[in-house]
Scaffold this active site. Structure first.
Site, PDB file in Angstrom:
ATOM      1  N   PRO A   9       0.728  -1.255   0.036  1.00 31.00           N
ATOM      2  CA  PRO A   9      -0.064  -0.079   0.190  1.00 31.00           C
ATOM      3  C   PRO A   9       0.828   1.326   0.122  1.00 31.00           C
ATOM      4  O   PRO A   9       2.000   1.449   0.531  1.00 31.00           O
ATOM      5  CB  PRO A   9      -0.843  -0.213   1.255  1.00 31.00           C
ATOM      6  CG  PRO A   9      -0.147  -1.198   2.111  1.00 31.00           C
ATOM      7  CD  PRO A   9       0.569  -2.120   1.305  1.00 31.00           C
ATOM      8  N   ASN A  10       0.322   2.148  -0.802  1.00 36.57           N
ATOM      9  CA  ASN A  10       1.004   3.601  -0.983  1.00 36.57           C
ATOM     10  C   ASN A  10       2.254   3.615  -1.795  1.00 36.57           C
ATOM     11  O   ASN A  10       2.782   4.879  -1.816  1.00 36.57           O
ATOM     12  CB  ASN A  10       1.003   4.238   0.588  1.00 36.57           C
ATOM     13  CG  ASN A  10      -0.331   4.304   1.333  1.00 36.57           C
ATOM     14  OD1 ASN A  10      -1.228   4.829   0.716  1.00 36.57           O
ATOM     15  ND2 ASN A  10      -0.486   3.797   2.370  1.00 36.57           N
ATOM     16  N   ARG A  17       4.399  11.056  -2.014  1.00 41.44           N
ATOM     17  CA  ARG A  17       4.122  10.855  -0.288  1.00 41.44           C
ATOM     18  C   ARG A  17       5.577  11.181   0.355  1.00 41.44           C
ATOM     19  O   ARG A  17       6.803  10.721  -0.274  1.00 41.44           O
ATOM     20  CB  ARG A  17       3.731   9.701  -0.101  1.00 41.44           C
ATOM     21  CG  ARG A  17       4.849   8.439  -0.159  1.00 41.44           C
ATOM     22  CD  ARG A  17       4.255   7.025   0.145  1.00 41.44           C
ATOM     23  NE  ARG A  17       4.023   6.702   1.581  1.00 41.44           N
ATOM     24  CZ  ARG A  17       4.271   5.523   2.046  1.00 41.44           C
ATOM     25  NH1 ARG A  17       4.505   4.399   1.284  1.00 41.44           N
ATOM     26  NH2 ARG A  17       3.887   5.061   3.211  1.00 41.44           N
ATOM     27  N   TYR A  22      10.829   8.750   1.407  1.00 41.25           N
ATOM     28  CA  TYR A  22      11.109   7.924   0.269  1.00 41.25           C
ATOM     29  C   TYR A  22      11.631   8.712  -0.889  1.00 41.25           C
ATOM     30  O   TYR A  22      11.659   7.987  -2.129  1.00 41.25           O
ATOM     31  CB  TYR A  22       9.577   7.371  -0.025  1.00 41.25           C
ATOM     32  CG  TYR A  22       8.925   6.823   1.200  1.00 41.25           C
ATOM     33  CD1 TYR A  22       9.305   5.725   1.828  1.00 41.25           C
ATOM     34  CD2 TYR A  22       7.783   7.562   1.840  1.00 41.25           C
ATOM     35  CE1 TYR A  22       8.773   5.213   2.973  1.00 41.25           C
ATOM     36  CE2 TYR A  22       7.254   6.958   2.983  1.00 41.25           C
ATOM     37  CZ  TYR A  22       7.669   5.861   3.545  1.00 41.25           C
ATOM     38  OH  TYR A  22       7.224   5.198   4.848  1.00 41.25           O
ATOM     39  N   ASN A  74       7.983  -5.463  -0.788  1.00 43.47           N
ATOM     40  CA  ASN A  74       8.169  -4.311   0.101  1.00 43.47           C
ATOM     41  C   ASN A  74       6.602  -4.019   0.469  1.00 43.47           C
ATOM     42  O   ASN A  74       5.861  -3.595  -0.385  1.00 43.47           O
ATOM     43  CB  ASN A  74       8.542  -3.022  -0.455  1.00 43.47           C
ATOM     44  CG  ASN A  74       8.439  -1.817   0.494  1.00 43.47           C
ATOM     45  OD1 ASN A  74       7.788  -1.862   1.525  1.00 43.47           O
ATOM     46  ND2 ASN A  74       8.981  -0.663   0.254  1.00 43.47           N
ATOM     47  N   ALA A  77       3.132  -0.664   5.058  1.00 47.54           N
ATOM     48  CA  ALA A  77       2.275  -0.803   6.097  1.00 47.54           C
ATOM     49  C   ALA A  77       2.095  -2.176   6.525  1.00 47.54           C
ATOM     50  O   ALA A  77       2.148  -2.458   7.715  1.00 47.54           O
ATOM     51  CB  ALA A  77       1.621   0.173   6.266  1.00 47.54           C
ATOM     52  N   GLU A  98      12.925  -8.857   1.708  1.00 48.18           N
ATOM     53  CA  GLU A  98      12.175  -7.749   2.216  1.00 48.18           C
ATOM     54  C   GLU A  98      13.038  -6.442   1.997  1.00 48.18           C
ATOM     55  O   GLU A  98      14.250  -6.438   2.548  1.00 48.18           O
ATOM     56  CB  GLU A  98      12.097  -8.003   3.703  1.00 48.18           C
ATOM     57  CG  GLU A  98      11.355  -6.909   4.502  1.00 48.18           C
ATOM     58  CD  GLU A  98      11.105  -7.112   6.065  1.00 48.18           C
ATOM     59  OE1 GLU A  98      12.091  -7.879   6.647  1.00 48.18           O
ATOM     60  OE2 GLU A  98      10.570  -6.201   6.677  1.00 48.18           O
ATOM     61  N   HIS A 100      12.696  -2.414   2.413  1.00 49.94           N
ATOM     62  CA  HIS A 100      12.054  -1.092   2.657  1.00 49.94           C
ATOM     63  C   HIS A 100      12.793   0.339   2.195  1.00 49.94           C
ATOM     64  O   HIS A 100      14.414   0.133   2.486  1.00 49.94           O
ATOM     65  CB  HIS A 100      11.997  -1.014   4.154  1.00 49.94           C
ATOM     66  CG  HIS A 100      10.920  -2.155   4.720  1.00 49.94           C
ATOM     67  ND1 HIS A 100       9.648  -2.102   4.582  1.00 49.94           N
ATOM     68  CD2 HIS A 100      11.425  -3.156   5.579  1.00 49.94           C
ATOM     69  CE1 HIS A 100       9.202  -3.057   5.050  1.00 49.94           C
ATOM     70  NE2 HIS A 100      10.349  -3.969   5.632  1.00 49.94           N
ATOM     71  N   ARG A 107      12.677   4.692  13.001  1.00 46.18           N
ATOM     72  CA  ARG A 107      11.563   5.476  12.854  1.00 46.18           C
ATOM     73  C   ARG A 107      10.657   5.009  13.749  1.00 46.18           C
ATOM     74  O   ARG A 107      11.211   4.508  14.846  1.00 46.18           O
ATOM     75  CB  ARG A 107      10.721   5.160  11.466  1.00 46.18           C
ATOM     76  CG  ARG A 107      11.538   5.842  10.131  1.00 46.18           C
ATOM     77  CD  ARG A 107      10.978   5.487   8.887  1.00 46.18           C
ATOM     78  NE  ARG A 107       9.681   6.295   8.798  1.00 46.18           N
ATOM     79  CZ  ARG A 107       8.924   6.140   7.941  1.00 46.18           C
ATOM     80  NH1 ARG A 107       9.085   5.423   6.620  1.00 46.18           N
ATOM     81  NH2 ARG A 107       7.865   6.825   7.743  1.00 46.18           N
TER      82      ARG A 107
HETATM   83  C1  DQA Z   1       8.382   1.366   3.892  1.00 50.26           C
HETATM   84  C2  DQA Z   1       8.192   1.556   5.391  1.00 50.26           C
HETATM   85  C3  DQA Z   1       6.897   1.339   5.975  1.00 50.26           C
HETATM   86  O1  DQA Z   1       6.681   1.443   7.531  1.00 50.26           O
HETATM   87  C4  DQA Z   1       5.845   2.155   5.469  1.00 50.26           C
HETATM   88  O2  DQA Z   1       4.438   1.835   6.120  1.00 50.26           O
HETATM   89  C5  DQA Z   1       5.789   2.031   3.826  1.00 50.26           C
HETATM   90  C6  DQA Z   1       7.063   2.137   3.537  1.00 50.26           C
HETATM   91  C7  DQA Z   1       9.531   1.770   3.168  1.00 50.26           C
HETATM   92  O3  DQA Z   1       9.819   1.246   1.979  1.00 50.26           O
HETATM   93  O4  DQA Z   1      10.134   2.212   3.884  1.00 50.26           O
HETATM   94  O5  DQA Z   1       4.782   2.266   3.307  1.00 50.26           O
HETATM   95  O6  DQA Z   1       8.006  -0.266   3.682  1.00 50.26           O
END
Ligand code: DQA
Length: 145
Positions: A9-10, A17, A22, A74, A77, A98, A100, A107
């Site tokens: 998501p997102n 964002r 990011y 990735n 959330a 994985e 990020h 964080r």
């Molecule tokens: C994320 C880190 C997560 O905590 C966050 O919710 C994201 C992006 C990252 O790529 O740093 O959506 O996975």
């Protein structure tokens, strides 16, 4: 070699964002960068992004049925909440990295838990888009051994 690159998501909102976490590159920039990198190594990449947990589970299962050799994920959330994504990665038994973009360990407290990590062969954080390229390189190396 075929690698599925799955974003949660997102991540379709990259470039818009929270640029301080990011960066300013878009999701399209990310997929272009990965494709260019993978093509130099003769690796096929398939991309998927969804804002929906169950769709991400379906796509992880698709990696199994389509005989993917690796997954880069990735989960956004859902990293911090989803047992379903953990179970999906465990089920398919495909080497999974994985990734990020941000340095999650620096964080908020709620980002310190990763459910999926237990099923992953490696975790890369805080390397921006480059983390996905490192993940691909890692999986390519593993595949040859
Ligand atoms: C994320 C880190 C997560 O905590 C966050 O919710 C994201 C992006 C990252 O790529 O740093 O959506 O996975």
């Amino acid at each position: 070699m075929k690698i599925f690159v799955i974003n949660g998501p997102n991540l379709n909102m990259l470039g818009l964002r929270e640029k301080e976490h990011y960066g300013s590159g878009t999701y399209a920039d990310l997929t272009e960068m990965i494709s260019a990198h993978a093509s130099t190594k003769n690796i096929d990449v398939e991309f998927y992004q969804s804002n929906h947990e169950g769709d991400l589970v379906d796509y992880i299962q698709k990696a199994y049925f389509e005989k993917a050799d690796g997954i880069v994920i990735n989960p956004g959330a859902y990293t911090h909440t989803s047992v379903a994504i953990l179970d999906a990665v465990k089920s398919v038994k495909i080497p999974t990295v994985e990734v990020h973009i941000s340095k999650v360990e620096e964080r908020e407290d709620f980002r310190q838990v990763s459910y999926v990590r237990a099923a992953c062969v490696k975790t890369i954080t805080g390397e921006g888009f480059g983390g996905y390229l490192k993940a691909i390189d890692f999986l390519a190396k593993e595949d040859k051994q």
